[in-house]
Design a protein around this motif. Structure first.
Motif, PDB file in Angstrom:
ATOM      1  N   ARG A 129      21.282   3.940  81.386  1.00  0.00           N
ATOM      2  CA  ARG A 129      22.550   4.282  80.724  1.00  0.00           C
ATOM      3  C   ARG A 129      23.144   3.071  80.008  1.00  0.00           C
ATOM      4  NH1 ARG A 129      24.760   9.037  81.409  1.00  0.00           N
ATOM      5  NH2 ARG A 129      26.889   8.281  81.148  1.00  0.00           N
ATOM      6  N   ILE A 130      23.076   1.900  80.619  1.00  0.00           N
ATOM      7  CA  ILE A 130      23.569   0.696  79.942  1.00  0.00           C
ATOM      8  C   ILE A 130      22.734   0.433  78.692  1.00  0.00           C
ATOM      9  CG2 ILE A 130      23.781  -1.817  80.129  1.00  0.00           C
ATOM     10  CD1 ILE A 130      24.615  -1.365  83.079  1.00  0.00           C
ATOM     11  N   ASN A 131      21.420   0.573  78.801  1.00  0.00           N
ATOM     12  CA  ASN A 131      20.532   0.375  77.649  1.00  0.00           C
ATOM     13  C   ASN A 131      20.879   1.329  76.515  1.00  0.00           C
ATOM     14  OD1 ASN A 131      18.380  -0.533  76.042  1.00  0.00           O
ATOM     15  ND2 ASN A 131      16.956   0.896  76.976  1.00  0.00           N
ATOM     16  N   GLN A 132      21.304   2.540  76.848  1.00  0.00           N
ATOM     17  CA  GLN A 132      21.651   3.541  75.845  1.00  0.00           C
ATOM     18  C   GLN A 132      23.086   3.411  75.354  1.00  0.00           C
ATOM     19  OE1 GLN A 132      20.727   7.085  78.040  1.00  0.00           O
ATOM     20  NE2 GLN A 132      18.533   6.816  77.817  1.00  0.00           N
ATOM     21  N   GLY A 133      23.823   2.429  75.894  1.00  0.00           N
ATOM     22  CA  GLY A 133      25.204   2.232  75.465  1.00  0.00           C
ATOM     23  C   GLY A 133      26.169   3.236  76.070  1.00  0.00           C
ATOM     24  N   LEU A 134      25.789   3.850  77.172  1.00  0.00           N
ATOM     25  CA  LEU A 134      26.617   4.873  77.815  1.00  0.00           C
ATOM     26  C   LEU A 134      27.432   4.272  78.955  1.00  0.00           C
ATOM     27  CD1 LEU A 134      23.903   7.669  78.008  1.00  0.00           C
ATOM     28  CD2 LEU A 134      25.716   7.410  76.278  1.00  0.00           C
ATOM     29  N   GLN A 135      28.501   4.963  79.313  1.00  0.00           N
ATOM     30  CA  GLN A 135      29.298   4.529  80.453  1.00  0.00           C
ATOM     31  C   GLN A 135      28.522   4.773  81.744  1.00  0.00           C
ATOM     32  OE1 GLN A 135      33.294   5.820  80.686  1.00  0.00           O
ATOM     33  NE2 GLN A 135      33.841   4.845  78.764  1.00  0.00           N
ATOM     34  N   VAL A 136      28.784   3.920  82.721  1.00  0.00           N
ATOM     35  CA  VAL A 136      28.078   4.048  84.000  1.00  0.00           C
ATOM     36  C   VAL A 136      29.032   4.360  85.143  1.00  0.00           C
ATOM     37  CG1 VAL A 136      26.103   2.638  83.333  1.00  0.00           C
ATOM     38  CG2 VAL A 136      28.114   1.540  84.330  1.00  0.00           C
ATOM     39  N   MET A 137      30.327   4.383  84.840  1.00  0.00           N
ATOM     40  CA  MET A 137      31.320   4.690  85.870  1.00  0.00           C
ATOM     41  C   MET A 137      32.420   5.528  85.226  1.00  0.00           C
ATOM     42  SD  MET A 137      33.154   2.090  88.621  1.00  0.00           S
ATOM     43  CE  MET A 137      33.032   0.758  87.511  1.00  0.00           C
ATOM     44  N   THR A 138      32.798   6.603  85.900  1.00  0.00           N
ATOM     45  CA  THR A 138      33.880   7.424  85.372  1.00  0.00           C
ATOM     46  C   THR A 138      35.212   6.704  85.562  1.00  0.00           C
ATOM     47  OG1 THR A 138      34.316   8.553  87.471  1.00  0.00           O
ATOM     48  CG2 THR A 138      32.646   9.544  85.998  1.00  0.00           C
ATOM     49  N   ARG A 139      36.192   7.100  84.796  1.00  0.00           N
ATOM     50  CA  ARG A 139      37.525   6.511  84.927  1.00  0.00           C
ATOM     51  C   ARG A 139      38.080   6.749  86.329  1.00  0.00           C
ATOM     52  NH1 ARG A 139      41.551   8.612  80.753  1.00  0.00           N
ATOM     53  NH2 ARG A 139      41.114  10.464  81.941  1.00  0.00           N
ATOM     54  N   GLU A 140      37.825   7.938  86.880  1.00  0.00           N
ATOM     55  CA  GLU A 140      38.309   8.259  88.217  1.00  0.00           C
ATOM     56  C   GLU A 140      37.678   7.370  89.275  1.00  0.00           C
ATOM     57  OE1 GLU A 140      37.035  10.595  86.085  1.00  0.00           O
ATOM     58  OE2 GLU A 140      38.945  11.498  85.464  1.00  0.00           O
ATOM     59  N   GLU A 141      36.361   7.150  89.146  1.00  0.00           N
ATOM     60  CA  GLU A 141      35.662   6.284  90.100  1.00  0.00           C
ATOM     61  C   GLU A 141      36.207   4.849  90.016  1.00  0.00           C
ATOM     62  OE1 GLU A 141      31.069   4.904  91.148  1.00  0.00           O
ATOM     63  OE2 GLU A 141      31.452   5.992  89.301  1.00  0.00           O
ATOM     64  N   ARG A 142      36.421   4.392  88.801  1.00  0.00           N
ATOM     65  CA  ARG A 142      36.953   3.040  88.592  1.00  0.00           C
ATOM     66  C   ARG A 142      38.348   2.905  89.187  1.00  0.00           C
ATOM     67  NH1 ARG A 142      36.319  -1.477  85.725  1.00  0.00           N
ATOM     68  NH2 ARG A 142      38.140  -2.463  84.809  1.00  0.00           N
ATOM     69  N   GLU A 143      39.208   3.868  88.909  1.00  0.00           N
ATOM     70  CA  GLU A 143      40.580   3.833  89.428  1.00  0.00           C
ATOM     71  C   GLU A 143      40.596   3.877  90.959  1.00  0.00           C
ATOM     72  OE1 GLU A 143      42.769   6.931  87.470  1.00  0.00           O
ATOM     73  OE2 GLU A 143      42.711   5.867  85.537  1.00  0.00           O
ATOM     74  N   GLU A 144      39.726   4.688  91.544  1.00  0.00           N
ATOM     75  CA  GLU A 144      39.658   4.762  93.011  1.00  0.00           C
ATOM     76  C   GLU A 144      39.287   3.404  93.618  1.00  0.00           C
ATOM     77  OE1 GLU A 144      36.685   6.380  96.441  1.00  0.00           O
ATOM     78  OE2 GLU A 144      36.736   7.500  94.559  1.00  0.00           O
TER      79      GLU A 144
END
Length: 146
Positions: A129-144
């Motif tokens: 996902r990082i190689n494809q330029g995609l996010q690897v963590m949702t906003r909710e997961e990050r906020e938690e």
């Protein structure tokens, strides 16, 4: 907007891990996937992180897979912010189940924290996902975590 994927052979990953079997397993799996993978030797004693940070950045990785508990060297957490500031995607892979510690890793700049108890494919998927330029963590997961 997502960035186009980088050729896997040009996508360098550095592993910073004191457990040799785990590090070698990651290296093998990522190499089979076609990535350019390097490991960095962990110093045998606790010391300032400067030399280890230099050893990692000298290899010009796009991703660093970092353990939080680096044996006698000490806490890998002190490597996260300098590596993130250098533009490196830091993914923490840890045996720690302390969610507060995970949150600190994210606060310091880690893109994702993964438990070592998760399937290997979770790590591989995160790298993809990082190689494809995609996010690897949702906003909710990050906020938690924060």
């Amino acid at each position: 907007m997502t960035r186009p994927a980088t050729s896997r052979s040009k996508f360098r990953i550095v592993i910073v891990e004191d457990h040799v079997l785990f590090a070698e397993s990651l290296e093998l799996a990522l190499t089979v996937e076609g990535y350019d993978v390097r490991r960095v030797a962990i110093p045998d004693k606790e010391q300032a992180p400067g030399a280890l940070i230099t050893a990692v950045t000298r290899r010009h990785p796009r991703v660093v897979l970092l353990d939080l508990d680096l044996g006698r060297f000490g806490d890998g957490e002190k490597l996260i912010a300098p590596l993130a500031r250098a533009g490196i995607n830091v993914v923490v892979v840890t045996a720690s189940v302390d969610r507060a510690r995970w949150g600190e890793a994210v606060r310091y700049g880690a893109r994702k924290v993964l438990a070592k108890s998760r399937p290997l494919n979770d790590i591989l998927s995160t790298v993809r996902r990082i190689n494809q330029g995609l996010q690897v963590m949702t906003r909710e997961e990050r906020e938690e975590l924060l």
